[in-house]
Write a protein that holds these residues in place. Structure first.
Motif, short mmCIF file in Angstrom:
data_model
loop_
_atom_site.label_atom_id
_atom_site.label_comp_id
_atom_site.label_asym_id
_atom_site.label_seq_id
_atom_site.Cartn_x
_atom_site.Cartn_y
_atom_site.Cartn_z
N MET A 1 -8.83 -56.31 56.15
CA MET A 1 -8.73 -56.13 57.59
C MET A 1 -7.38 -56.70 57.97
SD MET A 1 -11.43 -57.48 60.40
CE MET A 1 -10.98 -57.55 62.12
N SER A 2 -6.46 -55.85 58.41
CA SER A 2 -5.10 -56.32 58.61
C SER A 2 -4.96 -57.02 59.96
CB SER A 2 -4.11 -55.16 58.52
OG SER A 2 -4.19 -54.38 59.68
N LYS B 1 -3.02 -56.25 62.23
CA LYS B 1 -3.04 -55.24 63.29
C LYS B 1 -4.43 -54.64 63.38
CE LYS B 1 1.68 -53.46 62.99
NZ LYS B 1 2.41 -52.29 62.50
N PHE B 2 -4.79 -54.18 64.53
CA PHE B 2 -6.08 -53.53 64.72
C PHE B 2 -6.13 -52.27 63.85
CE2 PHE B 2 -8.67 -50.47 67.14
CZ PHE B 2 -9.87 -51.13 66.97
N SER B 3 -7.24 -52.06 63.16
CA SER B 3 -7.19 -51.04 62.13
C SER B 3 -8.24 -49.94 62.23
CB SER B 3 -7.29 -51.69 60.77
OG SER B 3 -8.39 -52.57 60.76
N LEU B 4 -8.73 -49.68 63.44
CA LEU B 4 -9.64 -48.55 63.61
C LEU B 4 -8.91 -47.45 64.37
CD1 LEU B 4 -12.82 -50.50 64.71
CD2 LEU B 4 -12.39 -49.51 62.47
#
Ligand code: ATP
Ligand code: MG
Lengths: 369, 246
Positions: free
Chosen positions: B82-83, B85-88
């Motif tokens: 889970m980076s 940065k937001f990752s969705l």
């Protein structure tokens, strides 16, 4: 791996369909261009305003002028005396054609059996110019043959047609291949680079690269929707130009589709290449506009003829893929020529396509840095 | 104890700049390992090397038993990430996001369906299954992103500041999810700037200017630094830092 790829491609299509505005633009653009162009071109030639300049003023010229004047297609506005007046009338824009009788017209005809009439048309609307000059030539030819009834020595009146402002009659026939090149470039190059850079910007690219999903599949999935949109656009353009512009594909549709696919793939490869260095969607967009759209507009040959450009520009134009595609479309679609007439251009395009894909696939790294 | 992450003098240079300097540590299976450090300390860089996103300059490291230099493809099969940065995907719905990430890990359609349902129930998002992610509050998005990062049941999950900008209540719920995953045997490697979260970890490493300055359980660290809380421990170490991104 198969289902993984399908999952990704499905996601790409979802992105495209969710973004209604962009979708509308992608399909609306070619439609709007063709339809607008169809309306801008007048097929209505009734009562076209023309001027007559009679420097001879003899019986023959009077008769011909009367014939032209009585035609329902023409509406003689005024009779002009000088060349300056003529030019001014054209510049004002409401005069479509000028018919000029040189001095001693009747005399020449009687003594040498030959005379010429100058016909000058405003070809900024190429369709209209062609039609009106055809009509007037017909009237002149009719009159000519009526004179020759039973004559031993036939008289010959030659209409000398001159197209003003647009001597090559660049119009729909040039415009449509140009629109095709532009639209494919826009959809494939710009949308592809933006779509890939978007994942970088969002941070999702990292997640994808950490997953076992192969980078080549990311590329394939990103290319797929734009490829399909472009093929749909190709047929929209072909159908619309047939309906609205009365411009059918004279040659093989299959060959045209094949070459278009090649050009579409080349544009996709360019988009891929541009996405590699860009870090933000904005820079990808700018790079596509400056790097591809501008050269496409300027160096393809549909706005400005390449032959008239300075040598360095001509050399540069050879590097622009759309330049070759434009030639292919003109030959296949407009002239109805076959593969033997376009194989060289097709080969160049194919080479560009392979080269661009090789470079961009190599550069599309598995590790981000 | 089985070691799922092992590093030895793991180093990353960007030109002359040493972002991570000779990091050596082990992480046990099932452990919640806190990876702390001020801005620019080198946390993300270290994590990216372990995930195979960045090639280390020198040193050794193995993740899930595989070498980070030569076996990144194998590592990828066994980790979640889970980076920072937001990752969705904002323009996809909650269940579309879950299905997508499950799909690219090659899960079978039937598994994906049951897993999606399971996740939605666990997160209490049954009614939001068809909601676009963009419409969710940040806290929910982060919880969803975490669940998605372990949708394929990896051995290890790497979380880079997973609770950045989230309110305390939601952070607490987020840690419940982390504990739940750890109970199931997932090793959690997590960076954070919140010291209360550091207390939740089994062991904590604190990085200062690219080196690991301290590594132990929160209890031992507090003893070692004669401090009441992790906040104090962190402060004693971090104020020696020369570099800062801010
Ligand atoms: N690709 C790069 N090239 C050059 N320097 C880099 C690169 N990536 C990171 N750095 C530098 O390495 C240092 C460590 O960065 P890193 O992102 O690992 O810090 P961090 O501990 O995660 O910080 P934060 O808490 O702000 O996320 C920073 O000074 C950063 O500027
Ligand atoms: Mg970081």
């Amino acid at each position: 791996m198969h289902s993984q790829l399908l999952t990704f491609i499905k996601k790409e299509f979802l992105h495209v369909f969710r973004d209604r505005k962009t979708l509308l633009m992608l399909f609306g653009l070619p439609i709007a261009q063709i339809v607008l162009f169809g309306f801008a071109l007048s097929n209505e030639v009734k009562d076209s305003k023309i001027v007559v300049a009679d420097y001879s003023k003899d019986a023959t010229t009077q008769q011909i002028i009367a014939k032209i004047g009585s035609s329902k297609y023409f509406n003689i506005q005024q009779s002009l005396q000088s060349a300056q007046q003529l030019e001014a009338a054209f510049k004002k824009g409401d005069i479509k054609m000028a018919v000029i009788f040189p001095p001693n017209f009747g005399n020449n005809l009687q003594h040498t059996n030959k005379a010429t009439i100058q016909v000058i048309a405003d070809a900024s609307d190429p369709n209209l110019a062609t039609t009106v000059t055809n009509y007037v030539t017909n009237i002149i030819n009719d009159y000519n043959s009526s004179l020759n009834n039973g004559n031993v020595q036939p008289l010959q009146i030659t209409p000398e047609v001159q197209m003003l402002y647009n001597p090559e009659l660049r119009g729909a026939p040039n415009f449509v291949p140009g629109v095709m090149a532009l639209v494919f470039m826009l959809v494939c190059t710009m949308m592809t680079s933006v779509a890939i850079v978007k994942e970088k910007e969002l941070g999702t690219m990292e997640i994808l690269l950490v997953s076992p999903f192969r980078p080549i599949y990311i590329i394939i999935s990103k290319l797929a929707p734009n490829l399909i949109i472009s093929v749909v656009n190709l047929f929209i353009i072909l159908i619309l130009s047939s309906v609205f512009l009365d411009l059918q594909v004279k040659g093989s549709v299959l060959l045209l589709t094949f070459c278009s696919m090649l050009f579409i793939l080349t544009s996709l490869a360019v988009g891929l290449l541009l996405s590699i260095n860009a870090q933000t969607q904005e820079s990808a967009m700018t790079a596509s506009l400056m790097g591809m759209m501008l050269p496409t507009m300027l160096l393809t040959g549909f706005l400005f003829p390449i032959e008239n450009m300075p040598i360095p520009m001509q050399v540069l134009a050879n590097l622009v893929p759309s330049r070759w595609y434009f030639i292919i479309v003109k030959r296949v679609m407009l002239k109805g020529l076959g593969f033997e007439a376009v194989w060289k251009e097709t080969l160049i395009l194919a080479a560009m396509c392979v080269l661009l894909f090789t470079i961009s696939l190599r550069k599309f790294k598995i590790r981000l840095q | 104890m089985e070691k799922v992450i092992q590093t030895e003098k793991l180093t990353k240079r960007f030109g002359d700049f040493v972002a991570c300097n000779e990091l050596s540590f082990d992480v046990d299976k099932g452990e919640i390992f806190g990876f702390l450090g001020a801005n620019g300390a080198g946390k993300t860089t270290a994590m990216r090397m372990l995930c195979g996103l960045l090639k280390p300059t020198s040193g050794k490291a193995s993740v899930a038993g595989f070498d980070v230099f030569t076996q990144t493809e194998k590592i990828k099969m066994n980790i979640g990430y889970m980076s920072q940065k937001f990752s969705l995907y904002d323009d996809l719905t909650v269940s579309e996001n879950i299905r997508f990430y499950a799909g690219i890990y090659g899960m079978k359609t039937k598994n994906i369906r049951t897993k999606t349902q399971e996740l939605l129930n666990e997160l209490g998002l049954q009614n939001e299954a068809k909601t676009l992610v963009s419409a969710l509050p940040l806290g929910w998005k982060q919880k969803l992103a975490f669940s998605v990062s372990i949708v394929h049941a990896p051995d290890i999950v790497f979380l880079d500041e997973p609770t950045g900008g989230v309110d305390p209540v939601t952070r607490r719920q987020f840690w419940d999810l982390i504990y739940h995953a750890a109970d199931k045997g997932v090793t959690v490697f997590v960076t954070t700037h919140y010291m209360d979260e550091a207390e939740y970890c089994n062991r904590v490493s604190i990085m200062v200017d690219g080196v690991i300055a301290a590594l132990d359980s929160p209890v031992n660290l507090k003893k070692q630094f004669n401090a009441d809380n992790m906040e104090d421990v962190f402060y004693q170490l971090a104020r020696k830092a020369k570099r800062s991104d801010n």
